[in-house]
Design a protein around this motif. Structure first.
Motif, PDB file in Angstrom:
ATOM      1  N   UNK A  70       0.835  -1.128  -0.023  1.00  0.00           N
ATOM      2  CA  UNK A  70      -0.250  -0.022  -0.050  1.00  0.00           C
ATOM      3  C   UNK A  70       0.908   1.188  -0.177  1.00  0.00           C
ATOM      4  N   UNK A  71       2.228   1.258  -1.029  1.00  0.00           N
ATOM      5  CA  UNK A  71       2.773   1.898  -1.408  1.00  0.00           C
ATOM      6  C   UNK A  71       2.204   4.087  -0.927  1.00  0.00           C
ATOM      7  N   UNK A  72       1.745   4.313  -1.607  1.00  0.00           N
ATOM      8  CA  UNK A  72       1.106   5.552  -1.694  1.00  0.00           C
ATOM      9  C   UNK A  72      -0.407   6.066  -2.004  1.00  0.00           C
ATOM     10  N   UNK A  73      -1.117   5.161  -2.182  1.00  0.00           N
ATOM     11  CA  UNK A  73      -2.468   4.792  -2.500  1.00  0.00           C
ATOM     12  C   UNK A  73      -4.293   5.093  -1.467  1.00  0.00           C
ATOM     13  N   UNK A  74      -4.479   6.555  -0.671  1.00  0.00           N
ATOM     14  CA  UNK A  74      -5.217   6.599   0.147  1.00  0.00           C
ATOM     15  C   UNK A  74      -6.333   5.380  -0.180  1.00  0.00           C
ATOM     16  N   UNK A  75      -6.800   4.785   1.465  1.00  0.00           N
ATOM     17  CA  UNK A  75      -7.925   3.619   1.588  1.00  0.00           C
ATOM     18  C   UNK A  75      -7.499   2.573   0.479  1.00  0.00           C
ATOM     19  N   UNK A  76      -6.104   2.262  -0.145  1.00  0.00           N
ATOM     20  CA  UNK A  76      -5.756   1.005  -0.840  1.00  0.00           C
ATOM     21  C   UNK A  76      -6.654   1.480  -2.032  1.00  0.00           C
ATOM     22  N   UNK A  77      -7.090   2.241  -2.828  1.00  0.00           N
ATOM     23  CA  UNK A  77      -7.282   2.276  -3.811  1.00  0.00           C
ATOM     24  C   UNK A  77      -6.731   2.021  -4.893  1.00  0.00           C
ATOM     25  N   UNK A  78      -7.170   1.253  -5.570  1.00  0.00           N
ATOM     26  CA  UNK A  78      -6.271   0.464  -6.726  1.00  0.00           C
ATOM     27  C   UNK A  78      -6.649   1.502  -7.968  1.00  0.00           C
ATOM     28  N   UNK A  79      -5.366   1.158  -9.012  1.00  0.00           N
ATOM     29  CA  UNK A  79      -6.256   1.822 -10.208  1.00  0.00           C
ATOM     30  C   UNK A  79      -7.338   0.813 -11.474  1.00  0.00           C
ATOM     31  N   UNK A  80      -7.823   0.829 -11.898  1.00  0.00           N
ATOM     32  CA  UNK A  80      -8.286   0.222 -12.861  1.00  0.00           C
ATOM     33  C   UNK A  80      -8.963   0.322 -13.964  1.00  0.00           C
ATOM     34  N   UNK A 116     -10.476  -6.368 -28.155  1.00  0.00           N
ATOM     35  CA  UNK A 116      -9.424  -6.694 -29.073  1.00  0.00           C
ATOM     36  C   UNK A 116      -9.772  -5.162 -29.968  1.00  0.00           C
ATOM     37  N   UNK A 117      -9.019  -5.351 -30.647  1.00  0.00           N
ATOM     38  CA  UNK A 117      -9.286  -3.590 -32.008  1.00  0.00           C
ATOM     39  C   UNK A 117      -9.447  -3.817 -33.135  1.00  0.00           C
ATOM     40  N   UNK A 118      -9.144  -2.540 -33.897  1.00  0.00           N
ATOM     41  CA  UNK A 118      -9.396  -2.987 -35.036  1.00  0.00           C
ATOM     42  C   UNK A 118      -7.470  -2.346 -35.978  1.00  0.00           C
ATOM     43  N   UNK A 119      -6.943  -1.280 -34.301  1.00  0.00           N
ATOM     44  CA  UNK A 119      -6.634  -0.716 -34.592  1.00  0.00           C
ATOM     45  C   UNK A 119      -4.979  -0.863 -35.005  1.00  0.00           C
ATOM     46  N   UNK A 120      -3.722  -0.264 -35.195  1.00  0.00           N
ATOM     47  CA  UNK A 120      -2.491  -0.936 -35.032  1.00  0.00           C
ATOM     48  C   UNK A 120      -2.230   0.059 -33.999  1.00  0.00           C
ATOM     49  N   UNK A 121      -2.510   1.112 -33.265  1.00  0.00           N
ATOM     50  CA  UNK A 121      -2.190   2.219 -32.098  1.00  0.00           C
ATOM     51  C   UNK A 121      -3.470   2.435 -31.903  1.00  0.00           C
ATOM     52  N   UNK A 122      -4.041   1.504 -30.854  1.00  0.00           N
ATOM     53  CA  UNK A 122      -4.989   1.665 -30.223  1.00  0.00           C
ATOM     54  C   UNK A 122      -5.081   2.896 -29.268  1.00  0.00           C
ATOM     55  N   UNK A 123      -6.167   3.255 -27.878  1.00  0.00           N
ATOM     56  CA  UNK A 123      -6.007   3.916 -27.473  1.00  0.00           C
ATOM     57  C   UNK A 123      -6.426   3.232 -25.568  1.00  0.00           C
ATOM     58  N   UNK A 124      -5.760   3.007 -24.739  1.00  0.00           N
ATOM     59  CA  UNK A 124      -5.948   2.517 -23.650  1.00  0.00           C
ATOM     60  C   UNK A 124      -6.651   3.271 -22.301  1.00  0.00           C
ATOM     61  N   UNK A 125      -7.455   2.984 -21.846  1.00  0.00           N
ATOM     62  CA  UNK A 125      -7.858   4.438 -20.966  1.00  0.00           C
ATOM     63  C   UNK A 125      -8.231   3.000 -19.578  1.00  0.00           C
ATOM     64  N   UNK A 126      -7.890   4.386 -18.308  1.00  0.00           N
ATOM     65  CA  UNK A 126      -7.716   3.977 -17.253  1.00  0.00           C
ATOM     66  C   UNK A 126      -8.546   4.826 -16.118  1.00  0.00           C
TER      67      UNK A 126
END
Length: 258
Positions: free
Chosen positions: A67-77, A87-97
């Motif tokens: 639990x190095x830095x995120x308050x209340x042990x929240x995680x990236x999603x 799946x993607x059709x793109x050679x260079x897709x976009x990622x979201x978090x």
């Protein structure tokens, strides 16, 4: 792998995950996706439909050793389907978090081959001071994803550069597939809202979320755009973060040295 965080992250990953490799499989067959028009509003007429791709890849599920830095042990999603394969059709897709508020100033983004052996791409992504949803599109100088190959990617909040193995981490899988001619013709005739429904109905995740994200960004007052976004995320179990803000970031287009 020349970066210390890459070595440590890969070691931690190896303990939690078994290597996974998939042979090329045909692109999903396109099926017409209808749009529900009601009183001038737009919504997805169907939930995201993940295609049948065999056994889902193993996943650490956003595991971290501390639990190095995120308050209340929240995680990236990771904004990914339930089986964590997009799946993607793109050679260079976009990622979201979705990124929780933390002291971390940047995140490390790493793409590996499907067997977790070779580094395909790595970069540093600046993080906002507040929580919200960020996106990252592979830049022009990134190697294109190949059709029929799966890639294993990781995003790590860089809270403690001296001990990257203890930093919060989330991960997922991406596979590039080729669209069929019928589907391409449908896309050519469709506006953005219709395209979003077509992508969702055919199990093309990256383009589904990117198209709806663009609609939400460019039309923040458009209730129908928000409803479409909310419906997409709800259909993959991400309703808890559907109303979180989409944050704009200034990202260097120069990848880290491999």
């Amino acid at each position: 792998m020349t970066q210390h965080w890459v070595v440590c992250s890969s070691a931690a990953i190896a303990l939690a995950l078994a290597p996974f490799s998939a042979s090329a499989t045909p692109a999903p067959q396109s099926q017409p996706a209808s749009i529900l028009q009601n009183r001038g509003t737009f919504q997805l007429s169907q939930s995201f439909k993940p295609p049948s791709r065999g056994t889902p890849p193993p996943s650490a599920g956003g595991a971290t050793r501390g639990n190095s830095c995120v308050p209340n042990n929240k995680q990236p999603i990771s904004l990914v389907p339930k089986d964590r394969l997009g799946l993607t059709y793109s050679a260079k897709p976009t990622f979201y978090w979705h990124i929780p508020s933390s002291p971390a100033k940047e995140a490390k983004f790493l793409i590996l081959t499907g067997d977790d052996v070779d580094v395909v791409y790595e970069a540093s992504i600046p993080l906002p001071a507040k929580s919200g949803i960020i996106s990252y599109t592979l830049p022009k100088n990134a190697p294109p994803l190949e059709i029929g190959k799966r890639y294993h990617w990781f995003l790590t909040l860089d809270c403690n550069p001296a001990d990257p193995g203890g930093n919060p981490i989330t991960e997922g899988w991406t596979e590039r597939v080729a669209p069929d001619v019928v589907f391409l013709r449908q896309l050519e005739k469709a506006d953005l809202k219709t395209r979003a429904s077509l992508y969702a109905g055919n199990g093309i995740w990256h383009e589904s979320v990117t198209t709806l994200g663009a609609l939400r960004r460019t039309n923040p007052q458009d209730v129908s755009a928000s409803e479409g976004w909310n419906e997409l995320l709800k259909s993959v179990g991400l309703s808890a973060i559907a109303t979180e803000p989409l944050l704009d970031l200034t990202v260097s287009q120069n990848p880290m040295k491999k």
